[in-house]
Design an enzyme around this catalytic site. Sequence first.
Site, PDB file in Angstrom:
ATOM      1  N   LEU A 659       0.831  -1.199   0.000  1.00  0.00           N
ATOM      2  CA  LEU A 659       0.000   0.000   0.000  1.00  0.00           C
ATOM      3  C   LEU A 659       0.869   1.254   0.000  1.00  0.00           C
ATOM      4  O   LEU A 659       1.753   1.407   0.844  1.00  0.00           O
ATOM      5  CB  LEU A 659      -0.911  -0.005   1.230  1.00  0.00           C
ATOM      6  CG  LEU A 659      -1.870   1.190   1.356  1.00  0.00           C
ATOM      7  CD1 LEU A 659      -2.959   1.107   0.293  1.00  0.00           C
ATOM      8  CD2 LEU A 659      -2.485   1.226   2.753  1.00  0.00           C
ATOM      9  N   HIS A 660       0.611   2.155  -0.956  1.00  0.00           N
ATOM     10  CA  HIS A 660       1.401   3.384  -1.029  1.00  0.00           C
ATOM     11  C   HIS A 660       0.519   4.562  -1.429  1.00  0.00           C
ATOM     12  O   HIS A 660      -0.382   4.439  -2.247  1.00  0.00           O
ATOM     13  CB  HIS A 660       2.578   3.237  -2.004  1.00  0.00           C
ATOM     14  CG  HIS A 660       2.199   2.754  -3.367  1.00  0.00           C
ATOM     15  ND1 HIS A 660       1.999   1.413  -3.652  1.00  0.00           N
ATOM     16  CD2 HIS A 660       1.977   3.414  -4.526  1.00  0.00           C
ATOM     17  CE1 HIS A 660       1.686   1.271  -4.924  1.00  0.00           C
ATOM     18  NE2 HIS A 660       1.660   2.470  -5.483  1.00  0.00           N
ATOM     19  N   LEU A 661       0.819   5.689  -0.822  1.00  0.00           N
ATOM     20  CA  LEU A 661       0.106   6.942  -1.068  1.00  0.00           C
ATOM     21  C   LEU A 661       0.932   7.799  -2.031  1.00  0.00           C
ATOM     22  O   LEU A 661       2.123   8.024  -1.806  1.00  0.00           O
ATOM     23  CB  LEU A 661      -0.092   7.691   0.254  1.00  0.00           C
ATOM     24  CG  LEU A 661      -0.662   9.107   0.186  1.00  0.00           C
ATOM     25  CD1 LEU A 661      -2.143   9.068  -0.194  1.00  0.00           C
ATOM     26  CD2 LEU A 661      -0.474   9.832   1.514  1.00  0.00           C
TER      27      LEU A 661
END
Length: 762
Positions: A659-661
């Site tokens: 998960l990455h923003l």
Amino acid sequence: MEMDIDDMCKAKGEEEKAKPIVVILMGAPGSGKSTFCEHIIRSSARPWVRVCQDTINNGKAGTKVQCLTNAVTALKEGKSVFIDRCNLEKEQRVDFVKLGNPQVEVHAVVLDLPAKLCISRSVNRTGHEGNLQGGKAAAVVNRMLQKKELPKLSEGFSRIMFCQNESDVKAALDTYSGFGPLDTLPHGCFGQKKPDTKVQLGIMKFLKKVEAPSNAGSSASSIHGSAASQIIEEKNSCCGGKETASSLSHTAGEEVKGCQDPGVGSTSRNGSSSDGPILAFPSISTADFQFDHEKASDIIIEKVEESMDMLGNAKLVLVDLTRGSKILSLVRAKAAQKNINPKKFFTFVGDITKLYSEGGLRCTVIANAANWRLKPGGGGVNAAIFNAAGPDLEVATKEQAKSLVPGSAVVVPLSSASPLSSKEGVTHVIHVLGPNMNPHRPNCLDGDYVKGCQILQKAYASLFEGFLSIVRAQAKLSQESNEKIKLEPSQSQGHSKDGPRNHSPTGDQKNKRDAVPEHEKSKKYKGSQNEVGGINSLRAGKVNAENDKLDVSTSKAWGSWAQALYHIAMHPERHKDTLLEILDDVVVLNDLYPKAQKHLLVLTRCDGLDCLEDVRKEHLQLLTTMHAIGLKWAEKFLDEDASLVFRLGYHSVPSMRQLHLHVISQDFNSKLLKNKKHWNSFTTAFFRDSVDVIEEISNQGKATLKDEDRLLSMELRCHRCRSAHPNIPRLKSHISNCRAPFPPSLLQNDRLVPAPSNANNP
């Protein structure tokens, strides 16, 4: 030209009134005109009216004058209009082109699909609005295509789109689906490859093939003589083009492809399918039991939505016999409002006992709106399913249960001898009993909708749970079968009794390479040098076993190139030279292939959070931390350059595991932004703003994921003024000069992060 577009975009900010358009559809019967209209009308924010000569006279065929009158009325009301006629000759469309004026644009969408496809659909379809089906349809299509005259801008069109294959049709659907009330489209001709093409070669040879089958001889021969001539002349001016499975009335359109492929979702006897298991079910209790349609549609959507996370690669299909079905219309509209994944749930018009043979949709399981005695007869779906399945179904049903109480369901496996199994591919029937509001039927609730809604909710919950139990059982059998195959020495050496089998590592690696999108196949993707924050998912759905979902191994779902971020998150000490910040919960790094002047990633270090789909309420604090870190870095960049504006968000379906923003500046000034998918992954609803994700997780326990295929293939539009552009170079040239305000939706809820001095005018 671009300055004109900019001026127009600024005028939009002053609440300019929408300009209606007339879209004249052109194509032979069977080209998909009616399906095209219906899809756009369901999905577009612009108000549309479909004008079809086959139904213009109170559901019956009418005249051209009636079509013109209805079109004029709709335009005066500010609505845009689809002219759903064949319009293959210039003379047939000239009066509709005259509807254009300085306040009304006239477009053409030409569905110039292969003749074989149009003829096949027209011959095989049933229930066509204009009754153009069977043997006579082949001659009509042939005659009309021989007289085809392709449109030209000189006729008075401002825009013409030519669709010569299914990919072109999808592009046209995306263009008009995303065409809002205040949007504009560039003028000109698009997609025409052979301007002089008139009649497609080989059509008469194919015509002989479709007229040849036994049992259809009388129908085919009946098209000759004076009667045939009369039919051809009557249909030449108008004929809607609905394909056999055009009844796939899909909420978001991706299944429209399936309409034209009789093998879509083909299923073997064990229930496996290239598209996953499918449950087809009728609306429970709304026919003989007279349950209120509004309330029933609400419950269907509620229970479908609850089941989405547990489906894996399975699908749900609501089926009705009637194209004008009220329950289908209500469910489609409500599913669109809820953003329910249209690949997992859609509607279909057809006979539930003949979905494959007549509609091209093979379903593993069908539901029966049963009576409490679980007996054949009584009419409706119950009688049809028992008749189609033969006596085996009644025997098998008795073995499972002798009766049902309202709100319950029972799963009944079908034997291979059942016609429903051998002809339609159905492996199970699920009997389900809903509440009764009909005083002429047993156990009437006398209008008690409090109790009735409770029972109907239980009925659908039982139905979907029964289907999921079948899916789980089949998945388990498949897994055991695969494990057995791996243990057999002869097959592990690459052979079986049926011949050689390719299990070599080289073959596996080739398959993984083939799975990578074409635009990402390059030397950059060797080893761990992979594009960070790419846009196409190679990931099969990872499902949480704790929540009774299918268990799919993550290691099998992600290619080796997509593991780069995961390795960085798990071992940041090995990547100190490339990381901007290392914290207990997150690490921060520049995107290796930035799509703007400033583009970095805030990466969680939590093992097991591969993407937005995995996030639940217990991760809310982590999301808040990621947002705060991203905001801190955006503000740091803004201190250095106050002209920048940032967005923080996630891709609905990322290409990289972990998960990455994304923290990305909105200039999009990057040589590495090269194609439509790059652009649309950051400028459409596919990009989920961090503030929205946090709010959804807090309120709903999960984030809404947007349809990947449809959004990433949409037409290129400026992220500020929403004007459309034909290619990336033209788009980049435009956005470098565009000073239009950002869309109102982005200016709300802190979705954009400008410098403090620009906060009121980003």
